[in-house]
Design a protein around this motif. Structure first.
Motif, PDB file in Angstrom:
ATOM      1  N   ARG A  18       0.848  -1.182   0.000  1.00 14.73           N
ATOM      2  CA  ARG A  18       0.000   0.000   0.000  1.00 14.73           C
ATOM      3  C   ARG A  18       0.883   1.230   0.000  1.00 14.73           C
ATOM      4  O   ARG A  18       1.810   1.337   0.805  1.00 14.73           O
ATOM      5  CB  ARG A  18      -0.909   0.008   1.230  1.00 14.73           C
ATOM      6  CG  ARG A  18      -1.804   1.223   1.343  1.00 14.73           C
ATOM      7  CD  ARG A  18      -2.592   1.205   2.639  1.00 14.73           C
ATOM      8  NE  ARG A  18      -3.357   2.418   2.853  1.00 14.73           N
ATOM      9  CZ  ARG A  18      -4.608   2.578   2.450  1.00 14.73           C
ATOM     10  NH1 ARG A  18      -5.240   1.581   1.856  1.00 14.73           N
ATOM     11  NH2 ARG A  18      -5.244   3.708   2.694  1.00 14.73           N
ATOM     12  N   LEU A  19       0.594   2.139  -0.913  1.00 13.30           N
ATOM     13  CA  LEU A  19       1.295   3.410  -0.980  1.00 13.30           C
ATOM     14  C   LEU A  19       0.377   4.512  -0.483  1.00 13.30           C
ATOM     15  O   LEU A  19      -0.818   4.516  -0.784  1.00 13.30           O
ATOM     16  CB  LEU A  19       1.731   3.723  -2.413  1.00 13.30           C
ATOM     17  CG  LEU A  19       2.594   2.683  -3.121  1.00 13.30           C
ATOM     18  CD1 LEU A  19       2.949   3.183  -4.523  1.00 13.30           C
ATOM     19  CD2 LEU A  19       3.833   2.375  -2.333  1.00 13.30           C
ATOM     20  N   ASP A  20       0.942   5.427   0.274  1.00  9.67           N
ATOM     21  CA  ASP A  20       0.193   6.577   0.764  1.00  9.67           C
ATOM     22  C   ASP A  20       0.909   7.862   0.370  1.00  9.67           C
ATOM     23  O   ASP A  20       2.134   7.891   0.265  1.00  9.67           O
ATOM     24  CB  ASP A  20       0.055   6.514   2.284  1.00  9.67           C
ATOM     25  CG  ASP A  20      -0.774   5.336   2.748  1.00  9.67           C
ATOM     26  OD1 ASP A  20      -0.230   4.474   3.471  1.00  9.67           O
ATOM     27  OD2 ASP A  20      -1.950   5.267   2.358  1.00  9.67           O
ATOM     28  N   CYS A  21       0.131   8.902   0.176  1.00  9.98           N
ATOM     29  CA  CYS A  21       0.686  10.206  -0.180  1.00  9.98           C
ATOM     30  C   CYS A  21      -0.120  11.281   0.530  1.00  9.98           C
ATOM     31  O   CYS A  21      -1.354  11.284   0.460  1.00  9.98           O
ATOM     32  CB  CYS A  21       0.631  10.405  -1.689  1.00  9.98           C
ATOM     33  SG  CYS A  21       1.117  12.050  -2.246  1.00  9.98           S
ATOM     34  N   ALA A  22       0.581  12.171   1.206  1.00 10.55           N
ATOM     35  CA  ALA A  22      -0.070  13.273   1.906  1.00 10.55           C
ATOM     36  C   ALA A  22       0.346  14.587   1.267  1.00 10.55           C
ATOM     37  O   ALA A  22       1.542  14.843   1.082  1.00 10.55           O
ATOM     38  CB  ALA A  22       0.312  13.263   3.371  1.00 10.55           C
ATOM     39  N   ALA A  23      -0.634  15.403   0.932  1.00 15.13           N
ATOM     40  CA  ALA A  23      -0.382  16.714   0.337  1.00 15.13           C
ATOM     41  C   ALA A  23      -0.554  17.798   1.387  1.00 15.13           C
ATOM     42  O   ALA A  23      -1.480  17.743   2.204  1.00 15.13           O
ATOM     43  CB  ALA A  23      -1.332  16.955  -0.825  1.00 15.13           C
ATOM     44  N   SER A  24       0.320  18.773   1.342  1.00 14.01           N
ATOM     45  CA  SER A  24       0.213  19.908   2.263  1.00 14.01           C
ATOM     46  C   SER A  24       0.452  21.199   1.489  1.00 14.01           C
ATOM     47  O   SER A  24       1.039  21.193   0.421  1.00 14.01           O
ATOM     48  CB  SER A  24       1.222  19.774   3.407  1.00 14.01           C
ATOM     49  OG  SER A  24       2.537  19.733   2.913  1.00 14.01           O
TER      50      SER A  24
END
Length: 119
Positions: A18-24
């Motif tokens: 599982r890949l996760d990506c958080a944008a800020s």
């Protein structure tokens, strides 16, 4: 805008990651988030995208195996990868495409995370 990816690694064929990506930063409401990948010696290619409204698009090579999802409240996007194959080996990049209040398209990329599938 900063995109931070996590979740890559080494897995045997048939396994899952599982890949996760958080944008800020400044995230405009009109945006599409997605995952792309680039294998050695190949061009970067689309894996899957999801709009803010939840519409998804997948590369034919991953349909039925990968699932993209997002959390609008947290500005995150995830990629669940099942039944992985050696040909899925690549650096995976998170991308967000936004349209700002001037109708200008803005594209941002993460730094990439390595996914290696052994046979």
């Amino acid at each position: 805008v900063q995109l931070v990816e996590s979740g890559g690694g080494l897995v045997q064929a048939g396994g899952s990651l599982r890949l996760d990506c958080a944008a800020s930063g400044t995230i405009y409401s009109r945006n599409t988030m997605g995952w792309y990948r680039q294998a050695p010696g190949k061009q970067r290619e689309l894996v899957a995208t999801v709009t803010r409204g939840g519409s998804t698009n997948y590369a034919d090579s991953v349909k039925g195996r990968f699932t993209i999802s997002r959390d609008n409240a947290k500005n995150t996007v995830s990629l669940q990868m099942n039944s992985l194959k050696p040909e899925d080996t690549a650096v995976y990049y998170c991308k967000t495409e936004m349209i700002n209040y001037l109708n200008i398209v803005l594209n941002y990329w993460g730094q990439g995370t390595q996914v290696t599938v052994s046979s």
